[in-house]
Write a protein that holds these residues in place. Structure first.
Motif, PDB file in Angstrom:
ATOM      1  N   LEU A 335       0.840  -1.193   0.000  1.00  0.00           N
ATOM      2  CA  LEU A 335       0.000   0.000   0.000  1.00  0.00           C
ATOM      3  C   LEU A 335       0.875   1.242   0.000  1.00  0.00           C
ATOM      4  O   LEU A 335       1.921   1.281   0.664  1.00  0.00           O
ATOM      5  CB  LEU A 335      -0.918   0.031   1.234  1.00  0.00           C
ATOM      6  CG  LEU A 335      -2.007  -1.038   1.345  1.00  0.00           C
ATOM      7  CD1 LEU A 335      -2.883  -0.754   2.567  1.00  0.00           C
ATOM      8  CD2 LEU A 335      -2.855  -1.104   0.085  1.00  0.00           C
ATOM      9  N   VAL A 338      -3.377   5.318   2.701  1.00  0.00           N
ATOM     10  CA  VAL A 338      -4.654   4.923   3.301  1.00  0.00           C
ATOM     11  C   VAL A 338      -5.380   6.188   3.729  1.00  0.00           C
ATOM     12  O   VAL A 338      -4.787   7.073   4.349  1.00  0.00           O
ATOM     13  CB  VAL A 338      -4.443   4.013   4.532  1.00  0.00           C
ATOM     14  CG1 VAL A 338      -5.779   3.717   5.202  1.00  0.00           C
ATOM     15  CG2 VAL A 338      -3.747   2.720   4.136  1.00  0.00           C
ATOM     16  N   LEU A 347      -7.822   2.753  -0.204  1.00  0.00           N
ATOM     17  CA  LEU A 347      -6.467   2.212  -0.194  1.00  0.00           C
ATOM     18  C   LEU A 347      -5.848   2.356  -1.573  1.00  0.00           C
ATOM     19  O   LEU A 347      -6.432   1.912  -2.566  1.00  0.00           O
ATOM     20  CB  LEU A 347      -6.480   0.729   0.173  1.00  0.00           C
ATOM     21  CG  LEU A 347      -7.455   0.251   1.242  1.00  0.00           C
ATOM     22  CD1 LEU A 347      -7.379  -1.255   1.370  1.00  0.00           C
ATOM     23  CD2 LEU A 347      -7.151   0.925   2.562  1.00  0.00           C
TER      24      LEU A 347
END
Length: 404
Positions: A335, A338, A347
């Motif tokens: 990732l 967020v 995300l």
């Protein structure tokens, strides 16, 4: 790869054979659901991390909502607004109280609520503010998603939603989301409303700067402009408060509500505002045959009563902290960002790793259902009845997907 994951390709093909391809669903066929869990036609269970784009905030088949629907089905389902039915007053009164507004105008879908808000704002502008006929404008934000009617796509900046649906409805000005200076510059003496999502869901759960919504509120008050908050996805407990605007201590002139208001059972939407705004409408000027029908009111009244306890707002706050902590731990491990509040998260996956669609397909294979949006971004919006253990399970499955 997807054919290997899919256990019922024939069912999927059959579902789409006679359907216009205006959606690109994940290849799973659901036959039953309970709480935060879905079951497909082969009996495989999935954790629902989409919740019908927040239409299922209270989970699938919440007992109180199902009971309200069953009881009403045995008595009365539709009268039209030509008559008053015995569920109407309770719904309007209790929803108005929840919103802190004087009046409610019930409709069916979220897009209808937005269209209603636009019409009311224009009429208010002409009758109350004194804007010359046909000169009203409404300021909106880039990246917005308010629906897909011809009027609404006229001020969309999403090419998929907008392209080839013209000619477009005039009267809208588009400014960057989160930019107060641009908003102030766009507002003039003919502006009747500023229409915004407190958090942009379809764009990837984009939260504006902390001073943005308070600044919008001040600007609208100073310029005699209505502040319309589209809380169709962000409202009714999703972000940890009844409305996302509550997070910033902001009260709009008009709430647009939908999705969770119907409890995942029937489509219910509403516009809530004070009498000096909604009171501009007179009989015959706006309406809906099904809007505010007895079945819808019975279910939606129970939704309002669930929210009045504060339980779901608390769950969203507490479990949302757990969700976001787990997701932030994956930044740098697949990732790159967020975002979100409460039980709502956007995300951004490293695009070199996989697309959002790829991630959702791989999550599906691991028993978790989510939805991608805009390339490498996916959204998580589980029902507010989800447990801490189920949140940890969803995060663990995402971590496994990102790890390959």
């Amino acid at each position: 790869m997807i054919e290997d994951m899919l256990r019922t390709p024939a069912a999927v093909q059959d579902a789409e054979r006679h359907t216009a391809h205006n959606y690109h669903p994940l290849p799973v066929v659901i036959s039953a659901a309970e709480g935060a869990w879905l079951t497909d036609v082969d009996g495989r269970r999935y954790l629902d991390c989409l919740a019908g784009y927040s239409a299922l905030n209270f989970g699938h088949r919440h007992p109180a909502l199902i009971a309200a629907a069953h009881a009403q089905l045995d008595k009365l389902t539709l009268t039209s607004r030509a008559f008053i039915h015995d569920q109407f007053a309770d719904f309007c009164r209790e929803l108005a109280a929840l919103c802190g507004k004087e009046l409610v105008l019930p409709m069916n879908t979220g897009a209808e609520a937005v269209e209603t808000g636009i019409k009311v704002a224009r009429k208010w502008g002409y009758q109350v503010k004194g804007v010359p006929a046909d000169q009203a404008n409404i300021v909106v934000a880039e990246g917005n998603f308010h629906g897909r009617t011809t009027t609404i796509v006229s001020f969309s900046t999403d090419s998929d939603a907008r392209a080839d649906f013209g000619p477009y409805t005039p009267g809208f000005r588009i400014v960057p989301y989160g930019d107060l200076s641009a908003l102030a510059e766009a507002v003039d003496e003919h502006t009747v409303a500023v229409l915004l999502e407190p958090i942009q869901g379809e764009q990837g759960v984009v939260v504006p700067p902390a001073d943005y919504l308070p600044g919008v509120r001040r600007l609208c008050t100073e310029r005699n402009v209505l502040f319309i908050a589209d809380e169709i996805q962000s409202g009714l407990g999703r972000t940890g408060t009844t409305f996302a605007c509550d997070q910033d201590g902001v009260v709009p002139d008009m709430y647009l509500l939908g999705k969770a208001l119907g409890g995942g059972i029937v489509p219910v939407s509403a516009v809530a505002a004070d009498a000096d705004v909604l009171g501009v409408l007179k009989p015959g000027q706006h309406g809906s045959t099904f809007g505010g029908n007895p079945l819808a009111c019975a279910v939606a009244t129970e939704v309002v009563r669930l929210l009045a306890t504060g339980e779901f707002q608390r769950r969203s706050t507490e479990l949302g902290e757990r969700l976001h902590a787990g997701l932030r731990a994956l930044i740098g491990k697949g990732l790159v960002a967020v975002r979100g509040r409460g039980l709502w998260a956007g995300l951004d996956i490293d695009p070199a790793l996989m697309s959002g669609r790829d991630a959702c397909e791989r999550l599906m294979a691991r028993g978790v259902l989510a939805k991608d949006t805009h390339g490498s971004t996916i959204r998580l919006a589980p029902p507010l009845v989800i447990t801490a253990e189920e949140i940890d399970h969803a995060v663990a499955q995402l971590a496994a997907v990102l790890a390959g």
